[in-house]
Design a protein around this motif. Structure first.
Motif, short mmCIF file in Angstrom:
data_model
loop_
_atom_site.label_atom_id
_atom_site.label_comp_id
_atom_site.label_asym_id
_atom_site.label_seq_id
_atom_site.Cartn_x
_atom_site.Cartn_y
_atom_site.Cartn_z
N SER A 1 -6.20 -13.11 -1.10
CA SER A 1 -6.39 -11.94 -1.95
C SER A 1 -5.08 -11.49 -2.56
N GLU A 2 -4.92 -11.77 -3.84
CA GLU A 2 -3.70 -11.36 -4.55
C GLU A 2 -3.56 -9.85 -4.57
N GLU A 3 -4.71 -9.21 -4.74
CA GLU A 3 -4.71 -7.74 -4.81
C GLU A 3 -4.18 -7.14 -3.51
N ASN A 4 -4.70 -7.63 -2.39
CA ASN A 4 -4.23 -7.12 -1.10
C ASN A 4 -2.77 -7.48 -0.84
N ASN A 5 -2.41 -8.71 -1.17
CA ASN A 5 -1.04 -9.17 -0.93
C ASN A 5 -0.01 -8.32 -1.67
N LYS A 6 -0.39 -7.94 -2.89
CA LYS A 6 0.48 -7.10 -3.70
C LYS A 6 0.74 -5.78 -2.98
N THR A 7 -0.30 -5.24 -2.38
CA THR A 7 -0.17 -3.96 -1.68
C THR A 7 0.62 -4.11 -0.39
N PHE A 8 0.35 -5.20 0.33
CA PHE A 8 1.09 -5.44 1.57
C PHE A 8 2.55 -5.81 1.30
N GLY A 9 2.78 -6.34 0.12
CA GLY A 9 4.13 -6.77 -0.20
C GLY A 9 4.45 -8.15 0.37
N ARG A 10 3.40 -8.87 0.79
CA ARG A 10 3.60 -10.25 1.27
C ARG A 10 2.25 -10.98 1.31
N ASP A 11 2.34 -12.29 1.36
CA ASP A 11 1.12 -13.12 1.34
C ASP A 11 0.53 -13.20 2.74
N GLN A 12 -0.45 -12.42 3.00
CA GLN A 12 -1.01 -12.40 4.34
C GLN A 12 -2.52 -12.19 4.39
N SER A 13 -3.11 -11.89 3.25
CA SER A 13 -4.49 -11.43 3.27
C SER A 13 -5.47 -12.50 2.76
N PHE A 14 -6.44 -12.82 3.60
CA PHE A 14 -7.47 -13.79 3.25
C PHE A 14 -8.83 -13.14 3.37
N VAL A 15 -9.62 -13.28 2.32
CA VAL A 15 -10.89 -12.54 2.28
C VAL A 15 -12.07 -13.48 1.98
#
Lengths: 175, 175
Positions: free
Chosen positions: A97-111
């Motif tokens: 999830s690019e949207e989530n990663n942007k918010t987290f500030g790192r590549d960590q979110s898989f949906v």
């Protein structure tokens, strides 16, 4: 409900040729009905048993759900499951999830993305009808609701036998 | 409901000092109640919105659930969510399943383990009560049901503002 490798299929089929027990099992399988007729009504409203990610070829993220009979048994920790229990799983493609990663500030979110080719699978408890496969009927449907062909469904039980102690259901209830 | 980086906190706080708008928002935040009092009853029976895996520090696998009001709005694709909608998420530790891997014949299966430190989170829609934070109250509970301290909860809304178009809820409904 678990996918079988070609190797495991080969081993199972080879085994059937050489052992009387397995031959009898194979014969029973021939005659046994496999629950492929329809998707259980209302499954999308069922309660959560657990969630999982299958990497590799499957590359999905999944929710395992149960109808009320199944959930009640799970919560009580009572096996075998009673008649009428159905455990289902929905598999979506595993996407970043690019949207989530942007918010987290790192590549960590898989949906969960779109439905996978093996979108829906169900195990239906009917001890008489599915006596040859541990009392469970197996079914699988693609994203268009088309059932997997019956030959492929015969691969389900041999794998699920590994987990006979928990009435052939791999997924444990998540607290 | 998204974790905020220290950088984002710093930016938000710095912004509050220099802009009148943000100052007003910060003042409203001070006065605004944050929904930390109790875990919504029956949340474990709620329907599934979607599932996700957060890698990195969180290292969890999660189910996002909704109460009936939230699920109805999600399925109708109607935003903003109506009053009384609650979206919750349960996070379990992300663990490899040896049992499943053995059956698959390869390391591919990741399942839900025990509850994480940030076990439960909820967003509760009450446009009046939580007017200062987009109409949503935020809450978070650890595995013992202890609410996260209020100061930390103030970090929720600044991140969720990124997704105002979908009424501040990141998770999309999975088909």
């Amino acid at each position: 409900m678990k996918r079988i490798t070609l190797l495991l299929i080969a081993v199972t089929l080879a085994g059937a040729v050489f052992t009387a027990t397995t031959s009898r099992y194979a014969a029973a399988q021939e005659a046994a009905p496999i629950f492929v007729k329809e998707i259980p009504a209302g499954y999308r409203d069922w309660k959560v048993v657990s969630v999982a990610h299958e990497a590799g070829e499957l590359n999905d993220i999944r929710a395992v759900l149960g109808n009320d009979i199944a959930i009640k048994a799970y919560r009580a920790g009572k096996f075998p499951f009673p008649e009428g229990a159905i455990v289902g799983r929905i598999a979506w493609s595993y996407i970043s999830s690019e949207e989530n990663n942007k918010t987290f500030g790192r590549d960590q979110s898989f949906v969960a993305g779109s439905p996978t080719d093996a979108y829906l699978q169900f195990m239906v408890k009917d001890s008489k009808k599915y006596a040859a496969t541990g009392g469970w009927g197996y079914s699988s449907f693609d994203k268009n609701g088309k059932p997997t062909d019956e030959a492929a469904m015969k691969a389900c039980f041999p794998c699920h036998q590994a987990i006979k102690d928990r009435d052939y259901i791999f997924t444990r209830y998540a607290p």
